[in-house]
Structure formats: C-alpha cells, structure tokens
Design an enzyme around this catalytic site. Structure first.
Site: not given
Ligand code: PGA
Length: 248
Positions: A9, A11, A94, A96, A166, A172, A212
C-alpha cells in the site's frame, strides 16, 4: 488451498518516474515467484504501473473508489474508471480513510457491494484503535466491523472478498502486533465469516495482516496458519524490501 497474497500500500507516495523505477527493479526480482504480489498505488500511477507490469503476474490495485457508478461527486473515481485501466483490487475502509476522510461502516459496505458487481476484488480493512486494545475490546470491535462490511452480501460474493486485519496502533508505528496477536485476530475474523456463511466460505477467504510488516517479521507472521498474506505500507516503497517480504 489459499494462495498467499502480499500487497503493498503505497499510500500518498511516488511520482510516475519513481513508480517506473520501482517496477523495473521489482519486476526482474519477482520473475518466477509463486507468491501473488499486488501493488496498491495512487490513482495517478495506475496507468503507468499497468504499462510497466505488462506481461508479468504483478497485480495492480487502487486505494479507494466511490460506490456510485458516475455523477456529480467532485474528486471521486468510479469502479468503471478503474476497470478501464485494468485495476484488479481496491483497498476499502483503510483506517486512514476511516479516520481522516469520514469513511464509515456504511460507506465501506456500499463500496464492497458495488465492487462485487464488477471484476475488481475488494480488500476490506478492519482493525481496532489503541484505546480499544488497551481496554481489551478488540474482539467485539473487529467482529462488528466485519459484520457491518459483509451485511447483505451473498454467499458466492462473500468468498471473493479479501480481509486485512490492521490494528491501528501497529500502522506506521514500528510496533507490530505479535504473530500470536495477529493470528488470533485473523482466526476470529475467519470464525466470524464461518458464522455468517459456512465453513467453505471461511476456508476460502484470504485474510491478511497489516501494520509495520517488514522483511524481518514477515516469516513469523506468515507462519501463523490463519494468516494468508500481508498489507504492507512503509516497507513496500522500496523494491528490494518489498521483494524480501514477497519472498518470505
Ligand atoms: P505500515 O502500513 O506497514 O507502514 O504500518 C500498513 C498499512 O497501513 O496498510
């Protein structure tokens, strides 16, 4: 038999030339690999990535879509527009998008239903915030998200959906859920699908872990029997690091 699916992803990252560089590097390393690799990129990169991945098995996805077929929805992109480019997956809900763009259980459900009438596979994201985990409320929280997302979805359609667990506190932050925590939640999600449909649907559905994920922890995560793949943010932005994850 569930074939692992590792998704990146990206982003809100990369220009077209950066995406081209990534794909050229990744493509040669990926050749001959059996694991399915998917790149979910910003809309502006999708056409470029489709062109660069032509003739390979690399899958291409978007990170959002609107549920209406067309019309006065300034700034939005439709399913038909994505199908037209050859996009195969879309991330839906997601955390976010839920947090910053008012995505709700209801819009997530509408998007999944609309996608199931197309050739594009939805990746449904669920996961609890830190406060809920600290209060040990994650099971009820995630089960409710799954039930809301699958509401009104028929038996054959349900099997097509990919679910990504998630936990928000692991996204992140560098703080991964332990493989056991991730495995337990993915198992709970599978049990919820079995309760909603039956064993067959539960057995077929692909469940990913995200938060992560990196080249060092992927093996342990993929060793959990209920985890069929990963949704990878930060560590999917460099071709060599993403390849080490795909090649777990
Ligand atoms: P990350 O993000 O691997 O940077 O923690 C995962 C995601 O938001 O899909």
């Amino acid at each position: 038999m569930r074939i692992p699916l590792i998704a990146g992803n990206w982003k809100m990252n990369k220009t077209r030339s950066e995406a081209e560089d990534f794909i050229r590097e990744f493509r040669s390393m990926y050749e001959g690999t059996d694991i399915r690799a998917l790149i979910c990129a910003p809309f502006t990169l999708l056409e470029t990535i489709k062109a660069e991945t032509e003739g390979t098995k690399i899958l291409v996805g978007a990170q959002n879509v609107h549920f209406e077929p067309n019309g006065a929805y300034t700034g939005e992109v439709s399913i038909e527009m994505l199908e037209d480019i050859g996009v195969q997956y879309v991330i839906v809900g997601h955390s976010e998008r839920r947090q910053y763009f008012a995505e709700s259980d209801e819009t997530v459900n509408l998007k999944i239903k609309a996608l199931l009438t197309s050739s594009i596979i939805p990746i449904l994201c669920v996961g609890e915030p830190l406060g809920v985990r600290e209060a040990n409320g994650q099971n009820g929280y995630v089960v409710a998200q799954v039930k809301a997302a699958f509401d009104g979805i028929g038996y054959d359609d349900a099997k097509k959906i990919v679910v990504a667990y998630e936990p928000i506190w692991a996204i992140g932050t560098g703080r991964t859920a332990t493989a056991e925590q991730a495995g337990e939640m993915c198992s709970l999600i599978r049990d919820t699908i079995i309760e909603l449909y039956d064993e067959e649907v539960g057995d077929d559905i692909i469940i990913q872990y995200g938060g992560s994920v990196n080249p060092d922890n992927i093996t342990e995560i993929m060793n959990m029997p209920e985890i069929d793949g990963a949704l990878v943010g930060g560590a999917s932005l460099k071709a060599d690091s993403f390849m080490s994850i795909v090649d777990f």
